[in-house]
Scaffold this motif. Structure first.
Motif, mmCIF file in Angstrom:
data_model
loop_
_atom_site.group_PDB
_atom_site.id
_atom_site.type_symbol
_atom_site.label_atom_id
_atom_site.label_comp_id
_atom_site.label_asym_id
_atom_site.label_seq_id
_atom_site.Cartn_x
_atom_site.Cartn_y
_atom_site.Cartn_z
ATOM 1 N N GLN A 249 79.447 60.837 10.630
ATOM 2 C CA GLN A 249 79.879 60.078 9.459
ATOM 3 C C GLN A 249 81.264 60.547 9.041
ATOM 4 O O GLN A 249 81.511 61.752 8.959
ATOM 5 C CB GLN A 249 78.889 60.274 8.297
ATOM 6 C CG GLN A 249 79.229 59.495 7.046
ATOM 7 C CD GLN A 249 78.933 58.011 7.184
ATOM 8 O OE1 GLN A 249 77.996 57.645 7.882
ATOM 9 N NE2 GLN A 249 79.733 57.178 6.545
ATOM 10 N N THR A 263 83.292 55.154 7.910
ATOM 11 C CA THR A 263 82.587 54.525 9.027
ATOM 12 C C THR A 263 81.592 55.494 9.656
ATOM 13 O O THR A 263 81.656 56.706 9.461
ATOM 14 C CB THR A 263 83.591 54.073 10.103
ATOM 15 O OG1 THR A 263 84.343 55.212 10.547
ATOM 16 C CG2 THR A 263 84.551 53.040 9.538
ATOM 17 N N SER A 264 80.676 54.941 10.406
ATOM 18 C CA SER A 264 79.664 55.732 11.107
ATOM 19 C C SER A 264 79.813 55.493 12.608
ATOM 20 O O SER A 264 80.009 54.354 13.049
ATOM 21 C CB SER A 264 78.255 55.343 10.659
ATOM 22 O OG SER A 264 78.084 55.583 9.278
ATOM 23 N N PRO A 355 75.528 64.332 9.680
ATOM 24 C CA PRO A 355 74.663 64.370 8.491
ATOM 25 C C PRO A 355 73.668 65.533 8.553
ATOM 26 O O PRO A 355 72.946 65.704 9.536
ATOM 27 C CB PRO A 355 73.938 63.022 8.537
ATOM 28 C CG PRO A 355 74.857 62.129 9.301
ATOM 29 C CD PRO A 355 75.533 62.999 10.314
#
Length: 437
Positions: A249, A263-264, A355
């Motif tokens: 992320q 953005t991911s 994450p």
């Protein structure tokens, strides 16, 4: 795959690239059948017929050259000097700071490393060509052939230098043909030439199994080998496509009134991150003791032990060492080709994070942990695939260059998948329909 090729032939510019690639392949295959000056072609063919199915130490290199090595043609060295030079430069990039700096410079640095690879390829071609000529002159290229010492009838210095220069020039031409495919063809030129070299040996190897078979005229053995090959292709495709996707992320940043980031994406870690390199390393390392024993004179105890344990591929000690070396080189190559600390630093620099994992050192430790976990099944998979020729030795009494062996099937499937992906990507660029038509 067939649909992609059919659509490619309907596109004019892609059709030109495919036809150009096919033309280069024809030129390459013709060159693998033109003998170099100074070689008695009849004696070579006699020795090939005598040694058929027992190519010994030179079987792997002969497979990579498309059968040109044992015929001593102008393309006898094939693509092997370039592969060796590329691997050496890739390993030296981790050790030499200058090469590492060039790698980080982008396209200009990559072009410089490519130039170094070409120079090293020519140097290795001179070295390997000299070794091949010396081996052919001594008669050790075909052990057990009565006319092996008559392959090179004229042993003058001039003829020897001419043979070495011819093979070196042939290697340079092969390298040039591969770069032509990369620039003007469908791309990935060196891999495609390697693909063609290995695939060219399949028909003769399969027909030899049929002739050696005893059940229903050899058709039972032939069908079994085909069925095993299809199962192996499916297994290799499944594992080669398998990957662990680590989510990343990127934080949102405000520059003026505009928002950037947020953005991911993910980091794809393949199960077989090392590819076919560990198998090549392990095979080459195990060939060294047998090669030394072959060129040594006398019947010493160490030579007898090597010939009894490390030459025949069906010996338990050879199988164990081969498997362990593949596992070791898989971890070794992954360790030098993927740097978790560098990836973590780049992510932190551009505001990216995994994450649940803190940026910086914890991210590098997490990536290293995941990489070690998925390298274990990848290395075991490589070891098991590479042992298929050994099982063929026992089950079908085949030679060590079993057509669906580990090295050949990995390269065939890997290059095939990469080529299809390149063709599909070019088709998507030409057939994309957006808002503007």
């Amino acid at each position: 795959m067939l649909t992609a090729f059919a659509r490619a032939f309907k596109t004019p510019d892609l059709r030109k690239k495919l036809l150009f690639t096919l033309g280069i392949i024809v030129v390459y295959r013709v060159g693998t059948h033109i003998p170099i000056p100074g070689v008695d072609y009849r004696s070579v063919q006699t020795c090939i017929d005598v040694a058929e199915g027992n190519q010994g130490l030179f079987g792997l290199v002969n497979m990579f050259s498309g059968g040109a090595l044992l015929q001593i043609t102008i393309f006898a060295l094939g693509i092997m000097p370039y592969i060796t030079a590329s691997i050496i430069l890739q390993l030296l990039t981790v050790v030499i700071p200058r090469l590492e700096a060039l790698k980080k410079e982008g396209q200009a640095g990559t072009a410089k490393i490519t130039q170094y690879t070409r120079y090293l390829t020519v140097a290795l071609a001179v070295l390997q060509g000299t070794g091949l000529v010396a081996t052919a002159r001594s008669g050790a290229l075909f052990s057990g052939c009565p006319v092996a010492s008559e392959i090179v009838p004229d042993r003058s210095i001039f003829v020897t230098i001419t043979m070495v220069i011819t093979m070196t020039a042939g290697t340079a031409v092969v390298m040039w043909l591969g770069e032509l495919i990369t620039d003007r063809g469908i791309g990935n030129g060196m891999s495609i030439l390697m693909f063609i070299s290995i695939a060219a040996t399949f028909p003769s190897a399969l027909w030899a199994i049929k002739q050696q078979g005893s059940l229903a005229g050899g058709w039972i053995e032939f069908g079994t080998v085909i069925a095993v090959g299809l199962v192996m292709v499916g297994l290799v495709v499944f594992v080669e496509q398998a990957q662990r996707r680590i989510p990343v992320q990127y934080a949102k940043r405000m520059i003026g009134r505009r928002s950037y980031g947020g953005t991911s994406t993910y980091i794809p870690l393949k199960v077989n991150q090392a590819g076919v390199i560990p198998v090549i390393f392990a095979s080459s390392l195990l060939y060294i003791p047998a090669l030394i024993a072959q060129f040594s004179s006398g019947n010493s105890s160490w030579k007898t032990w090597i010939e009894g344990h490390l030459v025949k591929g069906d010996h338990p000690l050879y199988i164990s060492m081969y498997f362990l070396l593949i596992v070791f080189f898989a971890f070794f190559y992954v360790a030098i080709s993927f740097n978790p600390e560098e990836v973590a630093d780049n992510m932190k620099k551009y505001g990216g994070f995994i994450p649940g994992i803190r940026a910086g050192r914890p991210t590098a430790e997490y990536l290293s942990y995941v990489l070690n976990r998925i390298t274990w099944p990848g290395s075991l998979y490589l070891g098991l695939i590479a042992l298929v020729p050994t099982m063929a030795l026992v089950g079908f009494e085949a030679n060590q260059n079993f057509p669906f062996g580990g090295t050949s099937i990995l390269i065939i499937v890997g290059v095939g998948l990469e080529t299809v992906k390149q063709i599909e990507s070019q088709l998507q660029q030409r057939n994309y329909e957006g808002f503007l038509r």
